[in-house]
Structures are given as structure tokens and as C-alpha cells.
Design a protein around this motif. Structure first.
Motif, PDB file in Angstrom:
ATOM      1  N   SER A   2      74.409  77.733  95.745  1.00 30.47           N
ATOM      2  CA  SER A   2      75.375  78.463  94.917  1.00 30.47           C
ATOM      3  C   SER A   2      76.230  77.490  94.101  1.00 30.47           C
ATOM      4  O   SER A   2      76.475  77.703  92.904  1.00 30.47           O
ATOM      5  N   ILE A   3      76.669  76.420  94.738  1.00 23.39           N
ATOM      6  CA  ILE A   3      77.449  75.401  94.016  1.00 23.39           C
ATOM      7  C   ILE A   3      76.577  74.724  92.965  1.00 23.39           C
ATOM      8  O   ILE A   3      77.023  74.447  91.839  1.00 23.39           O
ATOM      9  N   PHE A   4      75.330  74.452  93.319  1.00 24.17           N
ATOM     10  CA  PHE A   4      74.401  73.791  92.405  1.00 24.17           C
ATOM     11  C   PHE A   4      74.169  74.631  91.154  1.00 24.17           C
ATOM     12  O   PHE A   4      74.109  74.101  90.035  1.00 24.17           O
ATOM     13  N   GLU A  53      71.502  62.428  89.391  1.00 26.25           N
ATOM     14  CA  GLU A  53      72.928  62.266  89.066  1.00 26.25           C
ATOM     15  C   GLU A  53      73.771  63.260  89.855  1.00 26.25           C
ATOM     16  O   GLU A  53      74.856  62.922  90.351  1.00 26.25           O
ATOM     17  N   CYS A  54      73.270  64.484  89.980  1.00 19.37           N
ATOM     18  CA  CYS A  54      73.982  65.507  90.746  1.00 19.37           C
ATOM     19  C   CYS A  54      74.159  65.066  92.192  1.00 19.37           C
ATOM     20  O   CYS A  54      75.248  65.197  92.771  1.00 19.37           O
ATOM     21  N   ASN A 101      77.486  63.323  96.645  1.00 18.33           N
ATOM     22  CA  ASN A 101      77.618  62.528  97.865  1.00 18.33           C
ATOM     23  C   ASN A 101      78.809  61.585  97.829  1.00 18.33           C
ATOM     24  O   ASN A 101      79.156  60.995  98.865  1.00 18.33           O
ATOM     25  N   SER A 102      79.430  61.430  96.679  1.00 17.59           N
ATOM     26  CA  SER A 102      80.589  60.544  96.583  1.00 17.59           C
ATOM     27  C   SER A 102      81.884  61.294  96.258  1.00 17.59           C
ATOM     28  O   SER A 102      82.906  60.675  96.022  1.00 17.59           O
ATOM     29  N   HIS A 103      81.830  62.639  96.227  1.00 14.40           N
ATOM     30  CA  HIS A 103      83.051  63.392  95.954  1.00 14.40           C
ATOM     31  C   HIS A 103      83.696  63.802  97.276  1.00 14.40           C
ATOM     32  O   HIS A 103      83.092  63.706  98.343  1.00 14.40           O
ATOM     33  N   ARG A 104      84.932  64.244  97.234  1.00 14.14           N
ATOM     34  CA  ARG A 104      85.677  64.566  98.445  1.00 14.14           C
ATOM     35  C   ARG A 104      85.659  66.070  98.687  1.00 14.14           C
ATOM     36  O   ARG A 104      85.926  66.865  97.780  1.00 14.14           O
ATOM     37  N   LEU A 123      66.704  65.872  96.740  1.00 21.06           N
ATOM     38  CA  LEU A 123      66.718  66.955  95.756  1.00 21.06           C
ATOM     39  C   LEU A 123      65.683  66.592  94.707  1.00 21.06           C
ATOM     40  O   LEU A 123      65.898  65.692  93.891  1.00 21.06           O
ATOM     41  N   ALA A 124      64.547  67.255  94.754  1.00 22.42           N
ATOM     42  CA  ALA A 124      63.397  66.862  93.934  1.00 22.42           C
ATOM     43  C   ALA A 124      62.854  68.063  93.174  1.00 22.42           C
ATOM     44  O   ALA A 124      62.855  69.188  93.666  1.00 22.42           O
TER      45      ALA A 124
END
Length: 424
Positions: free
Chosen positions: A277-279, A324-325, A330-333, A199-200
Motif C-alpha cells: 500500500s505504501i509502495f 532506489e525505492c 531502508n534508510s528512512h526512520r 524488490l525485483a
């Protein structure tokens, strides 16, 4: 001449050499066609039958015949003609077996999505059947039980997303919501694990060399290339598609070579589009509102110079926010979904430990020597997008003893100070 004129039945369309009392094909009575000008009467009756089958009232049919076709017919004459043709609103309904055959025929195609009201209309207009709405509703419940239950829940049934495992399909796309402010974002997500691969943020996401740089950097860090890569049809994806196809050229699986890259519309690239959409809800909306406030206050006019200045001031801060996003995502469930065959869980766990979820890594190992063979793909030399502007702003920072921003507040202050220094 009239006796030699070729006629046809207004009910079934069968041609007849002469007018008879009954149609040889469908057996319907043709007494209603008796009169002087047979052609006009056939045309008038056909139009009346069409409007009758469409469900229009008698009064509306009279007005339509007058306004649209120039036939002056009274309400009493219309009813008489339709009755002679055997057409009644509440009499002579079609046989149940004929209705069931027509419904079963429709259920083989898009008709399986029809409710009983639409099915009634189709039976009347397409199959020329006389039906009761309640009768059709009961037959549909018997012949299409699952469809009726699905419609009664009023839920839209989505297609199920399938993936064999991590690195089976990468979905890459650009995010243009911040482009009016000069900030272009490119991202990629793994379809199985939903792990964000990159994500850049930069001056552009339309340059093929820039997109290729993101792809090669990701492949180099992971040491694998995906089995398949999916993008939209933009020209910025051409170099990345060529690199993916080249890396998979010597493999012997079904998706090797050119088949390893897949072009498609943005709306069908569902994994990355749904993630955008989530972003927006969790990240980009803040930046959109912040920059919109600067524009509404008169500090940003959308010009090239203003875009370069905003990128110079906010570029590093936004990239830190994107990093950070990605780290948090990548570490959430992720909860299990009924619309996907992929399991729920933490993206990093799904990606690196697929055996725990009954899957396997579908990627292909890539040696660094293979990547070094490609022409060097690089980012733009000037982070702000303009070399001369970059040099000017670096000099202004040095002369004014300004510091690089640490947060969005200090980035805003830097933007306003540099704007005042540059007299923009």
C-alpha cells in the motif's frame, strides 16, 4: 382426538400431554390457547410472540400474520392475546439479576463487542427477557467498562504484530498491479525491522524458479536464512518453501524443518501487504498512470507483443526505480506504532544492530556450500519474456542505432520507435 394430541408451551417449548391453565415448566398462563383448533392457535400465538420479541409494532404483526402465515387477526385480538400471555411493551420488566446474568453470559463471547442496542435485542430474542434500553445501557457501563470506552472512541482495535528480532520472520509476496502491462514484481520484507530484503521486476512472478532465484540470491548475499518464512498459498512459492525447509532441516529449534515455512492467506500476510500500500502511493501509481496513458492513447493494447515491447523498453528503468525505492526505504526512520511490538527506527539499523533495541538476530548462518547444493535457480533468459522477441528487438536496436534509455521519457520514446519499427 384433540384431547389425545400432544401439546407444547409456546413460551418455553415444554411438551404437555394435555392442555392446562398454566405451564408446568415456566408457569406462564395458557388461557390464551382455549378454543376449537388448539394446534393452529399454538402456532399463531408462537408467531405473534416471535414478532413481538423482535420488536415489531402491533400493526406490523397483524400484517405479517396475514401475509406470511394466513392468519386473519384483528389488532384488538392481537393485543388481547399478548396481554393474556403476559406480554406488554412497558410493563412487567424482567428482574435486574436475571438481566445481569444474561449480560455476563454474553460478555464471555462475541457479546463483549455489542453495544446496548444490540444487547437489548439479544436479551429480548435470545433470553426472552423484558428490558428497558436505558437499564441495559447502565448495566453495560458497569459490567463492560472497557468495551464501552472503546466503542465511545469509535476506534477499530487492531491485533498487535509480534516479532522476536530481525530474521525471525520474512514476508514474501508478489505485486500484480503492473501485470496488465506485462510487468510482475516480487518482494520480501523482514517483519521486525521492516527492511526490504528484495524488490525485483521481471516478466513473471508466477514461476517457482524465478522466486527461488530471488530467495537464494538474498540468502547468499546476507549469509543467513530466516527462522521463519511466510508466503501465500500460490504455487510459485513451492520451490522457495522447499529450499527454506531444507536449509533449516538440521536445526533443533521449535521452527526447524518444515515448520520454518508458513503458508497463509494474503490478507493475513500483513507486513508485506501493508508495505505494498505504501509502495503504490509513493512509486507504482506513477507507472500505472504512465502506462494507462499509453493505453488510452492507442499505443498499447495488452497483447503479448506489446507487453514484451514495453518490458524491453522500461524494464531496466523500473528496476532502477525499485532499487532506489529500497535504498530510500531502508534508510528512512519509522515512527513507533501502537499496533506492533516492534520498535521504531531506521530499518537498516533495526536489522543490523538489533542489540541497540533490546533484541537479537534470529537468523541462522548458511554456508555457500549448502546453497551450491541446490539446482541452479535462474531468471528467464529473455528479459522481455520471449526469446524470439528479444533477439528481434536487439537486432532492431542495433540496426537503428538506438541507445538504452536513461529515464522514463527516453524509455517512452524508445517504446514508440520500436513499436513503429515492428509495425505493431
Amino acid at each position: 382426538m384433540d384431547s389425545e394430541r400432544v401439546m407444547f408451551c409456546p413460551f418455553c417449548g415444554e411438551h404437555m400431554s394435555r392442555l392446562t391453565r398454566f405451564c408446568f415448566s415456566c408457569g406462564r398462563s395458557l388461557e390464551c390457547l382455549n378454543g376449537a383448533d388448539q394446534t393452529d392457535r399454538v402456532d399463531m400465538l408462537q408467531q405473534c410472540i416471535r414478532y413481538f420479541n423482535e420488536g415489531h409494532s402491533y400493526a406490523v404483526i397483524v400484517d405479517m400474520m396475514s401475509c406470511l402465515h394466513g392468519f386473519q387477526i384483528s389488532l384488538r385480538s392481537l393485543k388481547s392475546k399478548l396481554n393474556e400471555a403476559g406480554l406488554y411493551r412497558r410493563k412487567y420488566y424482567s428482574a435486574t439479576n436475571a438481566i445481569m446474568r444474561a449480560i455476563q453470559l454474553e460478555l464471555r463471547g462475541p457479546g463483549q463487542l455489542f453495544g446496548y442496542r444490540t444487547m437489548c435485542q439479544v436479551l429480548k430474542q435470545k433470553h426472552n427477557l423484558r428490558v428497558k434500553r436505558d437499564h441495559v445501557m447502565n448495566l453495560l457501563r458497569e459490567l463492560n467498562t472497557r468495551g464501552c470506552e472503546r466503542r465511545s472512541r469509535r476506534r477499530f482495535v487492531r491485533r498487535t504484530y509480534h516479532s522476536m528480532g530481525p530474521n525471525y520472520m520474512w514476508h514474501a509476496d508478489g505485486y500484480d498491479k503492473l501485470k496488465p502491462f506485462g510487468l510482475a514484481i516480487s518482494g520480501c520484507i523482514d517483519g521486525f525491522s521492516r527492511k526490504v530484503m528484495w524488490l525485483a521486476c521481471g516478466p513473471t512472478n508466477n514461476d517457482p524458479s524465478v522466486i527461488a532465484y530471488y530467495f537464494l540470491s538474498c540468502v547468499r548475499n546476507l549469509g543467513v536464512t530466516p527462522m521463519r518464512l511466510r508466503t501465500d498459498c500460490g504455487t510459485e512459492n513451492g520451490t522457495m518453501a522447499a529450499i527454506q525447509s531444507t536449509l533449516r532441516h538440521y536445526h533443533n529449534d521449535y521452527f526447524s524443518g518444515a515448520s520454518s515455512h508458513m503458508y497463509g492467506s494474503s490478507t493475513n500476510n500483513q507486513r508485506i501487504e501493508s508495505w505494498w500500500s505504501i509502495f503504490r502511493k509513493g512509486r507504482s501509481q506513477f507507472w500505472m498512470d504512465l502506462f494507462a496513458d499509453l493505453r488510452d492513447a492507442g499505443y498499447f493494447n495488452g497483447s503479448h507483443e506489446h507487453q514484451c515491447l514495453l518490458r524491453y523498453s522500461f524494464g531496466d528503468i523500473i528496476q532502477k526505480d525499485l532499487d532506489e525505492c529500497v535504498r530510500l526505504w531502508n534508510s528512512h526512520r519509522i515512527r513507533p506504532s501502537r499496533t506492533a511490538s516492534c520498535p521504531g527506527g531506521v530499518p537498516n539499523e533495526l536489522y543490523y544492530l538489533p542489540y541497540r533495541f533490546g533484541s537479537r538476530d534470529c537468523g541462522f548462518k548458511v554456508e555457500r556450500a549448502e546453497l551450491d547444493a541446490f539446482p541452479e535457480a535462474r531468471l528467464l533468459r529473455a528479459p522481455c519474456g520471449d526469446t524470439s522477441m528479444q533477439e528481434y528487438l536487439d537486432l532492431a536496436m542495433e540496426n537503428s542505432h538506438l541507445q538504452k534509455p536513461e529515464c522514463w521519457q527516453s524509455a517512452t520514446e524508445l517504446y514508440l520507435k520500436l513499436k513503429e519499427t515492428a509495425e505493431l
